[in-house]
Design a protein around this motif. Structure first.
Motif, PDB file in Angstrom:
ATOM      1  N   SER A   1      -4.793  -3.552  12.839  1.00  0.00           N
ATOM      2  CA  SER A   1      -6.140  -3.967  12.469  1.00  0.00           C
ATOM      3  C   SER A   1      -6.956  -4.157  13.745  1.00  0.00           C
ATOM      4  CB  SER A   1      -6.081  -5.270  11.671  1.00  0.00           C
ATOM      5  OG  SER A   1      -7.366  -5.674  11.302  1.00  0.00           O
TER       6      SER A   1
ATOM      7  N   PHE B   1       0.016  -5.309   9.448  1.00  0.00           N
ATOM      8  CA  PHE B   1       0.826  -4.313   8.764  1.00  0.00           C
ATOM      9  C   PHE B   1       2.232  -4.223   9.333  1.00  0.00           C
ATOM     10  CE2 PHE B   1      -2.037  -1.989   5.926  1.00  0.00           C
ATOM     11  CZ  PHE B   1      -3.271  -2.469   6.334  1.00  0.00           C
ATOM     12  N   GLY B   2       3.180  -3.963   8.454  1.00  0.00           N
ATOM     13  CA  GLY B   2       4.529  -3.641   8.864  1.00  0.00           C
ATOM     14  C   GLY B   2       4.632  -2.170   9.233  1.00  0.00           C
ATOM     15  N   PRO B   3       5.800  -1.734   9.707  1.00  0.00           N
ATOM     16  CA  PRO B   3       5.974  -0.343  10.139  1.00  0.00           C
ATOM     17  C   PRO B   3       6.090   0.646   8.992  1.00  0.00           C
ATOM     18  CG  PRO B   3       8.026  -1.536  10.347  1.00  0.00           C
ATOM     19  CD  PRO B   3       6.988  -2.546   9.948  1.00  0.00           C
TER      20      PRO B   3
ATOM     21  N   LEU C   1       4.678   6.988   2.348  1.00  0.00           N
ATOM     22  CA  LEU C   1       4.936   5.862   3.243  1.00  0.00           C
ATOM     23  C   LEU C   1       4.441   4.611   2.526  1.00  0.00           C
ATOM     24  CD1 LEU C   1       5.799   4.878   6.115  1.00  0.00           C
ATOM     25  CD2 LEU C   1       3.391   5.159   6.774  1.00  0.00           C
TER      26      LEU C   1
ATOM     27  N   TYR D   1       0.831  -1.185   0.000  1.00  0.00           N
ATOM     28  CA  TYR D   1       0.000   0.000   0.000  1.00  0.00           C
ATOM     29  C   TYR D   1       0.873   1.245   0.000  1.00  0.00           C
ATOM     30  CZ  TYR D   1      -3.340  -3.447   1.765  1.00  0.00           C
ATOM     31  OH  TYR D   1      -4.121  -4.563   1.923  1.00  0.00           O
TER      32      TYR D   1
ATOM     33  N   THR E   1      -7.327 -11.189   8.068  1.00  0.00           N
ATOM     34  CA  THR E   1      -6.958  -9.987   8.803  1.00  0.00           C
ATOM     35  C   THR E   1      -5.588  -9.564   8.306  1.00  0.00           C
ATOM     36  OG1 THR E   1      -8.228 -10.535  10.773  1.00  0.00           O
ATOM     37  CG2 THR E   1      -6.371  -9.044  11.067  1.00  0.00           C
ATOM     38  N   GLN E   2      -5.440  -8.295   8.027  1.00  0.00           N
ATOM     39  CA  GLN E   2      -4.168  -7.775   7.538  1.00  0.00           C
ATOM     40  C   GLN E   2      -3.280  -7.362   8.707  1.00  0.00           C
ATOM     41  OE1 GLN E   2      -3.593  -6.647   3.571  1.00  0.00           O
ATOM     42  NE2 GLN E   2      -4.078  -8.734   4.187  1.00  0.00           N
TER      43      GLN E   2
ATOM     44  N   GLN F   1       0.758   5.286   1.148  1.00  0.00           N
ATOM     45  CA  GLN F   1       0.009   6.257   1.950  1.00  0.00           C
ATOM     46  C   GLN F   1       0.618   7.640   1.776  1.00  0.00           C
ATOM     47  OE1 GLN F   1       0.018   5.929   6.303  1.00  0.00           O
ATOM     48  NE2 GLN F   1      -2.140   6.516   6.344  1.00  0.00           N
TER      49      GLN F   1
ATOM     50  N   PHE G   1      -4.206   0.882  -2.465  1.00  0.00           N
ATOM     51  CA  PHE G   1      -3.727  -0.474  -2.703  1.00  0.00           C
ATOM     52  C   PHE G   1      -2.841  -0.496  -3.944  1.00  0.00           C
ATOM     53  CE2 PHE G   1      -4.014  -5.040  -2.819  1.00  0.00           C
ATOM     54  CZ  PHE G   1      -4.122  -5.389  -4.158  1.00  0.00           C
TER      55      PHE G   1
ATOM     56  N   MET H   1     -12.366  -7.032  11.717  1.00  0.00           N
ATOM     57  CA  MET H   1     -12.816  -7.390  10.384  1.00  0.00           C
ATOM     58  C   MET H   1     -14.231  -7.916  10.526  1.00  0.00           C
ATOM     59  SD  MET H   1     -11.347 -10.039   7.569  1.00  0.00           S
ATOM     60  CE  MET H   1     -12.007 -11.432   8.449  1.00  0.00           C
TER      61      MET H   1
ATOM     62  N   GLY I   1      -4.354   9.497   0.922  1.00  0.00           N
ATOM     63  CA  GLY I   1      -4.580   8.486   1.945  1.00  0.00           C
ATOM     64  C   GLY I   1      -3.934   7.166   1.560  1.00  0.00           C
ATOM     65  N   LEU I   2      -4.547   6.086   2.004  1.00  0.00           N
ATOM     66  CA  LEU I   2      -4.029   4.749   1.718  1.00  0.00           C
ATOM     67  C   LEU I   2      -4.578   4.249   0.388  1.00  0.00           C
ATOM     68  CD1 LEU I   2      -4.298   3.007   5.187  1.00  0.00           C
ATOM     69  CD2 LEU I   2      -2.309   2.859   3.698  1.00  0.00           C
TER      70      LEU I   2
ATOM     71  N   LEU J   1       3.625   0.748   2.821  1.00  0.00           N
ATOM     72  CA  LEU J   1       3.315  -0.254   3.831  1.00  0.00           C
ATOM     73  C   LEU J   1       3.079  -1.601   3.182  1.00  0.00           C
ATOM     74  CD1 LEU J   1       0.830   2.123   5.518  1.00  0.00           C
ATOM     75  CD2 LEU J   1       2.630   1.038   6.837  1.00  0.00           C
TER      76      LEU J   1
ATOM     77  N   TYR K   1      -9.079  -9.097  -4.173  1.00  0.00           N
ATOM     78  CA  TYR K   1      -8.481  -8.992  -2.853  1.00  0.00           C
ATOM     79  C   TYR K   1      -8.165  -7.552  -2.484  1.00  0.00           C
ATOM     80  CZ  TYR K   1      -5.858 -11.030   1.035  1.00  0.00           C
ATOM     81  OH  TYR K   1      -5.429 -11.419   2.273  1.00  0.00           O
ATOM     82  N   LYS K   2      -8.485  -6.623  -3.382  1.00  0.00           N
ATOM     83  CA  LYS K   2      -8.090  -5.235  -3.178  1.00  0.00           C
ATOM     84  C   LYS K   2      -8.861  -4.619  -2.020  1.00  0.00           C
ATOM     85  CE  LYS K   2      -8.651  -0.809  -5.550  1.00  0.00           C
ATOM     86  NZ  LYS K   2      -9.081  -0.151  -6.792  1.00  0.00           N
ATOM     87  N   LEU K   3      -8.136  -3.907  -1.139  1.00  0.00           N
ATOM     88  CA  LEU K   3      -8.751  -3.130  -0.084  1.00  0.00           C
ATOM     89  C   LEU K   3      -8.897  -1.695  -0.557  1.00  0.00           C
ATOM     90  CD1 LEU K   3      -7.116  -4.091   3.364  1.00  0.00           C
ATOM     91  CD2 LEU K   3      -9.512  -4.317   2.707  1.00  0.00           C
TER      92      LEU K   3
ATOM     93  N   LYS L   1     -10.845   7.965   3.967  1.00  0.00           N
ATOM     94  CA  LYS L   1      -9.786   8.947   4.196  1.00  0.00           C
ATOM     95  C   LYS L   1      -9.342   9.001   5.660  1.00  0.00           C
ATOM     96  CE  LYS L   1      -9.572  10.660   0.005  1.00  0.00           C
ATOM     97  NZ  LYS L   1      -8.395  10.371  -0.846  1.00  0.00           N
TER      98      LYS L   1
ATOM     99  N   PHE M   1      -9.862   2.132   0.831  1.00  0.00           N
ATOM    100  CA  PHE M   1      -9.834   2.791   2.121  1.00  0.00           C
ATOM    101  C   PHE M   1     -10.633   4.088   2.148  1.00  0.00           C
ATOM    102  CE2 PHE M   1      -6.460   0.212   3.959  1.00  0.00           C
ATOM    103  CZ  PHE M   1      -5.831  -0.293   2.833  1.00  0.00           C
TER     104      PHE M   1
ATOM    105  N   HIS N   1     -13.044  -3.634   7.208  1.00  0.00           N
ATOM    106  CA  HIS N   1     -12.007  -3.581   8.225  1.00  0.00           C
ATOM    107  C   HIS N   1     -12.007  -2.214   8.894  1.00  0.00           C
ATOM    108  CE1 HIS N   1      -9.537  -7.114   6.693  1.00  0.00           C
ATOM    109  NE2 HIS N   1     -10.395  -6.927   5.713  1.00  0.00           N
TER     110      HIS N   1
ATOM    111  N   GLY O   1       2.697   2.635  13.076  1.00  0.00           N
ATOM    112  CA  GLY O   1       2.171   1.705  12.085  1.00  0.00           C
ATOM    113  C   GLY O   1       0.668   1.552  12.215  1.00  0.00           C
ATOM    114  N   ILE O   2       0.138   0.697  11.402  1.00  0.00           N
ATOM    115  CA  ILE O   2      -1.306   0.468  11.353  1.00  0.00           C
ATOM    116  C   ILE O   2      -1.630  -0.853  12.051  1.00  0.00           C
ATOM    117  CG2 ILE O   2      -3.248  -0.011   9.826  1.00  0.00           C
ATOM    118  CD1 ILE O   2      -1.995   1.893   7.808  1.00  0.00           C
TER     119      ILE O   2
ATOM    120  N   GLY P   1      -1.104 -11.739   5.414  1.00  0.00           N
ATOM    121  CA  GLY P   1      -2.315 -12.394   5.877  1.00  0.00           C
ATOM    122  C   GLY P   1      -2.367 -13.823   5.381  1.00  0.00           C
TER     123      GLY P   1
END
Lengths: 114, 110
Positions: free
Chosen positions: B45, A105-107, A88, A35, A102-103, A37, A45, B48, A42-43, A90, B96-98, B102, B100, B33, B42-43, A94
């Motif tokens: 979760s 995420f890395g830093p 950023l 992803y 469930t995803q 960001q 894919f 879900m 925003g974020l 990311l 599989y695309k998420l 804002k 998001f 999610h 970081g993010i 999963g």
């Protein structure tokens, strides 16, 4: 279990260069997603890999590419960097099953393009 | 129009208040999610959901598939809840695309 790791954490490049980012998923996870960001968008894919195959792709130009290795580690490459690629990046891992996944995420890798 | 809309964009609350963040989407989904992102962090979760309601500690997430709407509630809010909360949807089928929203910036003051 160790979490998702990304290297490097910070990167500064100049326009026109290329860059490779690395992501190591949680042990046992076969899906890795990438992803981007940015403050404005925003974020978003980028793409998703499952068992070494790109399974889904977002709406990014062909300068953005990736691959996944047999150990599920993944790399993302951006060629001919532009100022707008500063972001950023990311990755998340999963189990790869869309209905239950469930995803994790890395830093992130903070890329700055000058 | 974005496929995923969140409201409000910014929210300031006093410690102890009940918080609600809303998410509306316009496409068919297989899952929704809720994510949390601390400043510079970081993010994570949080939930879900594909139907109904889930609870974890002081956090509750609900989804109404017919109305294409989800809410994230925080009970007895605390300054450590200050973060950006992001709603994301995964489409049905093999996609599989998420996608998001804002994000909602929540600030909880002591």
């Amino acid at each position: 279990k160790a979490g998702v790791t990304q290297t490097p954490r910070y990167l500064i490049k100049t326009r026109g260069q290329q860059v490779t980012l690395s992501c190591s998923p949680i042990s046992g996870h076969r899906s890795v997603s990438w992803y981007q960001q940015t403050p404005g968008q925003g974020l978003q894919f980028l793409f998703e890999y499952f068992s070494e195959t790109q399974r889904n792709k977002g709406n990014f130009p062909g300068r953005f590419s990736g691959r996944q290795f047999s150990n599920s580690r993944s790399e993302m490459n951006v060629s001919t960097l532009e100022l707008g690629d500063s972001a950023l990046y990311l990755c998340a891992s999963g189990d790869g099953q869309p209905s239950t996944d469930t995803q994790y995420f890395g830093p992130g890798t903070r890329l700055t393009v000058l | 129009k974005n496929e995923v809309e969140q409201s409000p964009q910014n929210l300031t609350a006093q410690e102890g208040e009940f918080i609600t963040i809303n998410c509306s989407y316009s496409v068919g989904i297989s899952a929704l999610h809720w994510l949390q992102q601390h400043p510079g962090g970081g993010i994570v979760s949080l939930f879900m959901l594909s139907s109904g309601k889930k609870k974890h500690g002081r956090l509750i997430a609900t989804i109404n598939i017919q109305e294409k709407h989800s809410s994230l509630h925080i009970t007895a809010s605390h300054p450590r809840d200050s973060a950006v909360y992001i709603c994301a949807v995964r489409r049905g089928g093999s996609n599989y695309k998420l996608t998001f929203g804002k994000g909602t910036l929540l600030t909880v003051n002591p």
